[in-house]
Design a protein around this motif. Sequence first.
Motif, PDB file in Angstrom:
ATOM      1  N   ALA A 369       0.929  -1.516   0.123  1.00 37.68           N
ATOM      2  CA  ALA A 369       0.057  -0.173   0.603  1.00 37.68           C
ATOM      3  C   ALA A 369       0.956   1.519  -0.131  1.00 37.68           C
ATOM      4  CB  ALA A 369      -1.041  -0.122   1.045  1.00 37.68           C
ATOM      5  N   TYR A 371      -0.101   5.782   0.346  1.00 34.26           N
ATOM      6  CA  TYR A 371      -0.680   6.218   0.605  1.00 34.26           C
ATOM      7  C   TYR A 371      -1.350   6.822  -0.069  1.00 34.26           C
ATOM      8  CZ  TYR A 371      -2.861  10.146   3.081  1.00 34.26           C
ATOM      9  OH  TYR A 371      -4.106  11.384   3.531  1.00 34.26           O
ATOM     10  N   ASN A 406      -5.284   0.383   5.375  1.00 28.76           N
ATOM     11  CA  ASN A 406      -5.418  -0.294   3.639  1.00 28.76           C
ATOM     12  C   ASN A 406      -7.179  -0.741   3.381  1.00 28.76           C
ATOM     13  OD1 ASN A 406      -2.192  -2.884   4.915  1.00 28.76           O
ATOM     14  ND2 ASN A 406      -2.271  -0.430   4.591  1.00 28.76           N
ATOM     15  N   GLU A 423     -11.173  -3.063   4.501  1.00 32.96           N
ATOM     16  CA  GLU A 423     -11.079  -2.367   5.338  1.00 32.96           C
ATOM     17  C   GLU A 423     -10.627  -2.377   6.214  1.00 32.96           C
ATOM     18  OE1 GLU A 423     -11.616   2.542   5.695  1.00 32.96           O
ATOM     19  OE2 GLU A 423     -13.218   0.873   4.066  1.00 32.96           O
ATOM     20  N   SER A 501      -3.550   2.739   0.996  1.00 34.14           N
ATOM     21  CA  SER A 501      -3.764   3.009   2.574  1.00 34.14           C
ATOM     22  C   SER A 501      -4.054   4.824   2.683  1.00 34.14           C
ATOM     23  CB  SER A 501      -2.943   2.607   3.749  1.00 34.14           C
ATOM     24  OG  SER A 501      -2.706   3.366   4.677  1.00 34.14           O
ATOM     25  N   GLY A 506      -0.423   3.001   7.348  1.00 32.16           N
ATOM     26  CA  GLY A 506      -0.623   2.194   7.033  1.00 32.16           C
ATOM     27  C   GLY A 506       0.509   1.219   6.165  1.00 32.16           C
TER      28      GLY A 506
END
Length: 521
Positions: A369, A371, A406, A423, A501, A506
């Motif tokens: 992931a 951002y 995530n 999620e 994420s 994350g």
Amino acid sequence: MICFLLFLSCFSTANAQQVWSPDNGNGTFTNPLMWGDWPDPDIIRVGDDFYLISTSMHYVPGSPIAKSKDLVNWEIVGYPVERYDEDPRFDMKGGTLYLNGSWANTIKHHNGKFYVGFCTPKNWGWDKGNFSICIANKPEGPWERTIFPEFLYDPGLFFDDDGKVYVAHGQGTLYLTELNADAKSVKGKDVKIWDKRFKNANEFGGGFGMEGAHMYKINGKYYITCPAGGTEGWQICLRSDNIYGPYEHKLIINDSSSYPPNGLHQGGMVQLKNGDWWFIIMQDRGAIGRVPVLLPVEWKDGWPMLGSGNKDVITYKKPNVGKVYPIKSPATTDEFTKQKLGLQWQWNHNPDNEKWSLTERKGYMRLKASYADSLKVARNTLTQRVQGPNSEGTVEIDLMSLKDGNVAGFGVFQFPYAFVAVEQTDGQRRIIMNNNDKIIEQIDNFKGDKIWIRARVTDRDFIAKFYYSIDGENFYVIGNDLKMQLELYWTANRFALFNYSKTKTGVDGYADFNWFRFTNK
């Protein structure tokens, strides 16, 4: 709309998965060649092999090339553009460049080398626009790309028999620009060769200009084929004894009967070894994409008239290439068992190659992931074409290594888009169905480490439906339907795998995709 039942007999049974095939196995084919998005096709023959190139906009790698032995059965063989380095927004840094990249590709083979040209448009988040030439010894690459400062819209590359190199280009007004002999820079100034517009397919005086030019020299005369009239348009051919004109014109196809009201427009023609000519031309089929259609060429009074009796052909005898070749279709299903990404896949914008892997866990596509606050700006969204008249994609995802923030899942991507995902927040997981950034349905307290997600699309009203399973056997409808649209103009909907994420903490949580399986079910 054509009822999908008319096409069921055309599905290939050569593979375990049903995939659209135009080859009927009896010496005939049924259009389209590929029931998916292969827009702005251009075509060449090199020996016994045919090569088709297509537009791919912002998707990476860019400018897909397919190969065939008989003009009917195709497989993807390469991409001239590995990535776009000319602006950080292609990396989704400081913005995005949707609809940029490669437009209206042209392909030629000259003195043992392959040449691909395309334009990157202006006024779509890009101030100036440019033109590129890519050169390679073979279509699989490696390719060398040269970016020109000039903007040559909808280019048609042409090598004349006197050694000179030209590009026919333009929208409405057509120009001819001479390149230097290596085709890596402009030699001469633009020369205007056509500026008439059409009221309709048969009359001048309206607002429809020509574009998508492809140039040929046949029996000493210069020919330029161009579409006009947009989605519901037609195909025009220009002809002259001199490359700079003056050009006379002829309407060579105006038929929308196979998918009304959308006409056949924009493509290229190629000559077989036996002297026959064929034309591959596109037809817009809405949110599924612009599909390539194969038409015979009948020469009349020195003009290449398309189709049979100047009409579209649906089922027709295959081109006479002297042999019968096996049924093939571009790859779709992927078990992720190879160390290289399958050629059916393209990323949404340039990928971050540090955040995906086919080797860290053998037999899985690992997506780490980055951002992002939505799928629209998520790095490493992995896509391939949806197909008509119906198609279905299913994935199995291992969720064990997700981090808080995530969102890992599978869906149908365009604008608008929709997906099913898991999620994770505060160590808790929920299954969500998201339609254009609105959560339509959620299932809280999901305890599993695996999920199976399925999307089905159809050209009947361009609907996508979504399903999930927690055991891989029993699938349940979730959320609502996506009404597939084309807010990203001229770019079809796609199946999409992703993991992003919504929190900085994350980043680098990962999801492992075990497989993607496709069927035209």
